[in-house]
Motif scaffolding. Structure first.
Motif, short mmCIF file in Angstrom:
data_model
loop_
_atom_site.label_atom_id
_atom_site.label_comp_id
_atom_site.label_asym_id
_atom_site.label_seq_id
_atom_site.Cartn_x
_atom_site.Cartn_y
_atom_site.Cartn_z
N ARG A 161 0.84 -1.14 -0.05
CA ARG A 161 -0.20 0.01 0.06
C ARG A 161 0.81 1.22 -0.04
NH1 ARG A 161 -2.48 -3.97 0.85
NH2 ARG A 161 -4.74 -4.20 0.60
N ARG B 105 3.62 5.48 -5.85
CA ARG B 105 3.64 5.24 -7.38
C ARG B 105 2.36 6.10 -7.90
NH1 ARG B 105 0.96 -0.18 -10.09
NH2 ARG B 105 -0.05 1.34 -11.79
N GLU C 195 3.01 9.25 -10.72
CA GLU C 195 2.25 9.35 -11.90
C GLU C 195 1.42 10.67 -12.21
OE1 GLU C 195 0.07 5.49 -12.82
OE2 GLU C 195 1.97 4.33 -13.03
N LEU C 196 0.79 11.00 -10.85
CA LEU C 196 0.08 12.28 -11.03
C LEU C 196 0.95 13.29 -11.60
CD1 LEU C 196 -2.09 12.25 -7.70
CD2 LEU C 196 -2.82 12.53 -9.83
N TYR C 197 2.19 13.33 -11.42
CA TYR C 197 3.21 14.32 -11.84
C TYR C 197 3.65 13.75 -13.37
CZ TYR C 197 3.46 17.26 -7.74
OH TYR C 197 3.26 18.14 -6.58
N GLY C 198 3.21 12.64 -13.82
CA GLY C 198 3.55 12.21 -15.20
C GLY C 198 4.72 11.54 -15.46
N PHE C 199 5.29 11.07 -14.29
CA PHE C 199 6.54 10.14 -14.26
C PHE C 199 6.08 9.02 -15.26
CE2 PHE C 199 7.90 13.27 -11.36
CZ PHE C 199 9.09 13.57 -11.80
N ALA C 200 6.54 8.14 -15.91
CA ALA C 200 6.39 7.23 -16.62
C ALA C 200 7.06 6.05 -15.76
CB ALA C 200 6.59 7.02 -18.12
N ARG D 38 10.90 11.58 -18.20
CA ARG D 38 10.56 11.57 -16.68
C ARG D 38 10.27 10.17 -16.55
NH1 ARG D 38 8.42 16.58 -15.06
NH2 ARG D 38 6.80 15.86 -13.53
N TYR E 180 9.85 7.00 -13.32
CA TYR E 180 9.92 6.42 -11.86
C TYR E 180 10.25 5.06 -11.89
CZ TYR E 180 5.15 4.26 -12.12
OH TYR E 180 4.20 3.57 -12.22
N TYR F 99 13.23 21.79 -12.67
CA TYR F 99 13.18 20.77 -12.44
C TYR F 99 13.77 20.22 -10.90
CZ TYR F 99 11.23 19.38 -17.14
OH TYR F 99 10.39 19.32 -18.12
N GLU G 21 11.13 20.88 -8.50
CA GLU G 21 10.06 20.05 -8.63
C GLU G 21 10.18 18.86 -7.54
OE1 GLU G 21 9.09 18.08 -12.09
OE2 GLU G 21 6.81 18.25 -11.99
N LEU H 191 8.68 18.53 -4.23
CA LEU H 191 7.45 18.83 -4.08
C LEU H 191 6.86 17.40 -4.22
CD1 LEU H 191 6.92 22.27 -6.23
CD2 LEU H 191 7.27 21.76 -3.79
N ASP I 121 4.52 15.36 -1.61
CA ASP I 121 2.98 14.83 -1.92
C ASP I 121 3.04 13.37 -1.48
OD1 ASP I 121 2.15 17.29 -2.51
OD2 ASP I 121 1.68 16.73 -4.64
N THR J 217 0.46 10.46 -18.31
CA THR J 217 -0.02 11.83 -18.17
C THR J 217 -1.20 11.95 -19.03
OG1 THR J 217 2.19 12.63 -18.14
CG2 THR J 217 0.74 13.97 -18.65
N ASN K 18 -3.76 12.76 -13.94
CA ASN K 18 -2.28 12.81 -14.07
C ASN K 18 -1.79 13.99 -14.87
OD1 ASN K 18 -2.16 10.58 -12.41
ND2 ASN K 18 -1.94 9.09 -14.28
#
Lengths: 439, 439
Positions: A23, A29, A33-38, A105, A107, A143, A146, A149, A153, B344, B372
């Motif tokens: 969890r 994760r 992904e909310l920040y667009g990291f793939a 970008r 993760y 960056y 960023e 941040l 989060d 994203t 995202n």
């Protein structure tokens, strides 16, 4: 087989703790992904020469060989297990640059291995959760602001103590040392990095001995390292030390942007340096309230020269959450709990072995609506079947109705038992899946 | 650094394929949890003597040493990387028996390593997804019938060709061989297992040579191996061969229960044997329609003696989905796709660098509602920012409104552009996350 025993440095969790880990990783994760990291995964192994480019880490590397490999054969490249996710990522970027879109970008959440002496929060096998951005030739500085941040989060999404991200910039240190007239800033940095371990007296003595520092220079270095502010006031404190240098100015400007982008989250902490020497600017560490003495749970920085091949250059900035380290510390104080030890929400009871097909049909009907369900292992007395559920924390036991009677469901925490239909019954939202909480 | 090159047998995916893998694993995991299996991860390493208990696999094991380890020191146990998840699980059960509730249902989704020669669908590092149930002393047989149903549901949740689970039972083979008068059933089994590779003529010759089979005995063994039925009719076909033996009867009864529990999913396939010799009853393999010649994508069986220490005994049954093998075959034919190559959903455009804080606020507002979002890397011309989104498959570009004008959002697939408010705008469900589909 004789009874096996644990291996020091290779922690293993029972299912309840593994569910907590799952969890925690899932929330991290989701934030990434909310920040667009793939997402990316790299293989566990790298050629040994890649891993040993930085001599410092050579003692920690696990080297592999196939058991049946001819030790005199040189067919196969020597391989080692990766000790972090940044070196493999830099290699991946160089190898696949033609197929990637820049800025890239990504993760990466994977195990890494280091043959270090195990201690609390330090393992030989552990899980890291990294984000990085790399670009071709140059990478915009925003960056660097960023990264904290995103991690802020991610950590705030977890039921854990408050985290503070401590930032510094190598340009501040190098510029300051050069401005002071010290000519081997790397050596000074390595010495100041020992501050927490050996104290200011010994650092001053070592600076004199290894970097040729005068007493005044050593005191200035220690004064710089003592600066720690929650806002931009560190700039004036550095200026008050009376050193001027262009690189210092550049570093102060960058560090100010990082600190001001994360009010209440990011502090300027001018003593942090990070051991790995691929960082070229911003560096991050993270302290967890109440666990400060165990060191950083999340670290990283800017590396302008790590992914470089011939004329190709991919500067990057990244940060890495030490998931195993953080969980190890929290588990050590029972500071993270989960509402049950199995995913199962409902145990379907078995009146006798002949009606197993009917109990299986009930289970199937519940599963079709997303309710995690298992059927009792044997047609033991109902009291024993209820204890089976209790011992695992399964909240509900389902009793198939006999002879046309309706089925019933019992909440074994309250003892409430009511008629229920497997085609429509729904557990309360809080009982659908195991949920984590802080202590 | 010189440009790195791939390592044969250690596949790495670009983010789009990694996202497919993540979604495949997530659906498998969801199915496992619907059946109440609890998650477990074991360390990547096991003591070498554990890994080598079965001599057959010794050639495949990767052995570890620390680079700085004294080769003459015997302080540290020799470690190797695990080559499957069953052997580590059996070890974990013995080590933690006092802390587990039995019967213990667990799933485990991890990489494993084998130093085999790489080929299509066969790797040196690959991902397996296992379920197993173990109990203390004895394990009810109904779990043997449940395994194919769980895997059937897991595979049906994926956009892949139809899978058929092929079942056999070692008691059928051993009882049949013994009933025939052959006294080394293991040798017969190993020989018959070569049927697909070397054909019936050579198997018959080998049976005569290595197991002392007469021509009639060899023909009977081949006749047994040729039986393959989608229902319980295999029982009569075996009976028609005229062999009688108690163990054979027991095996036929068990196999019948497995086949009848999964109509349309499970076939009796009497030639399958499984190479690893810890299986004692039911064995499973799985063929994927159109990919039959690449062999099984999901295998397992019953093991009554794998987790045994002194007087403690934990019989088990399990099955393992070869995730990397399955994906490798499907990727090889472009048979699995994903709707975009990054998580994203929205790119927030940047009119000029000065308004980055405003674009960041829009992004934050969208993220707070689970969308995202990333912000454009630089304030390039809008055409270039739109191409940035296009190249990644990001469906929406958000334009911050200037001078009190409302913001606008553009669907870059249709070209539609409308006013939008970051506090309320919601993408259609199909655009929230990348989705997988079959070819």
């Amino acid at each position: 087989m004789s009874k096996p025993t644990p291996l020091s440095g290779f922690p293993e969790y029972l299912p309840a703790q593994r569910m907590i880990e799952q969890r925690v990783v899932e929330r991290i994760r989701t934030t990434f992904e909310l920040y667009g990291f793939a997402p990316l995964e790299t293989r566990a192994v790298e050629p040994l020469d890649q891993l040993l480019r930085k001599g410092e880490t050579s003692k920690e590397v696990y080297v592999l060989r196939r058991l049946q490999e001819d030790p005199n054969s040189s067919d196969e490249a020597s391989l080692g297990l990766h000790f972090d996710l940044t070196v493999p990522f830099a290699r991946f970027v160089l190898e696949n640059a033609g197929k990637l879109q820049f800025p890239f970008r990504r993760y990466q959440i994977q195990k890494v291995w280091r043959g270090e002496r195990p201690q609390e929060g330090r393992y030989r096998e552990f899980l890291q959760a990294d984000i990085d951005v790399v670009d071709r030739d140059t990478l915009p500085f925003h960056y660097d602001t960023e990264m904290p941040l995103v991690v802020g989060d991610a950590l705030r999404s977890l039921p854990i103590p408050r985290a503070t991200i401590l930032a510094n910039n190598r340009k501040v240190c190098e510029g300051f040392y050069r401005g002071l007239g010290l000519e081997d800033p790397d050596q000074v940095l390595r010495t100041v990095d020992k501050l927490d371990k050996i104290g200011p007296e010994k650092v001053a003595a070592l600076l004199a001995e290894t970097a040729g520092a005068t007493d005044a220079q050593a005191r200035a270095c220690l004064a710089l390292a003592s600066i720690s502010t929650a806002d931009g006031s560190f700039v004036d404190q550095v200026r008050a030390l009376g050193v001027s240098n262009d690189l210092l100015d550049e570093g102060l400007d960058e560090l100010l942007r990082v600190v001001e982008a994360g009010p209440g989250l990011v502090r300027a902490e001018l003593k942090i340096a990070r051991g790995l020497d691929y960082y070229t600017g911003t560096v991050y560490e993270t302290s967890l309230e109440g666990y400060e003495r165990y060191g950083s749970i999340c670290s990283g920085g800017r590396y302008d020269n790590l992914a470089t091949s011939g004329t190709e250059r991919f500067p990057g900035v990244g940060i890495s959450i030490g998931v195993s380290r953080m969980l190890g510390l929290l588990f050590g104080r029972d500071a993270l709990t989960i509402s049950r030890s199995v995913p199962t929400a409902v145990l379907v009871a078995l009146p006798n072995e002949d009606v197993r097909p009917a109990s299986n049909r009930i289970a199937r009907s519940l599963r079709e609506r997303g309710i995690n369900t298992e059927v009792a292992p044997t047609a033991a007395k109902f009291g024993k079947q209820i204890r089976f559920a209790e011992r695992r924390g399964i909240p509900y036991v389902w009793f198939p109705g006999a002879d046309g009677e309706p089925d019933q469901i019992k909440d074994i925490r309250s003892g409430d038992q009511v008629d229920a239909d497997a085609a429509t019954w729904q557990p309360p939202a809080a009982d659908i899946a195991p949920e984590i909480a802080g202590a």
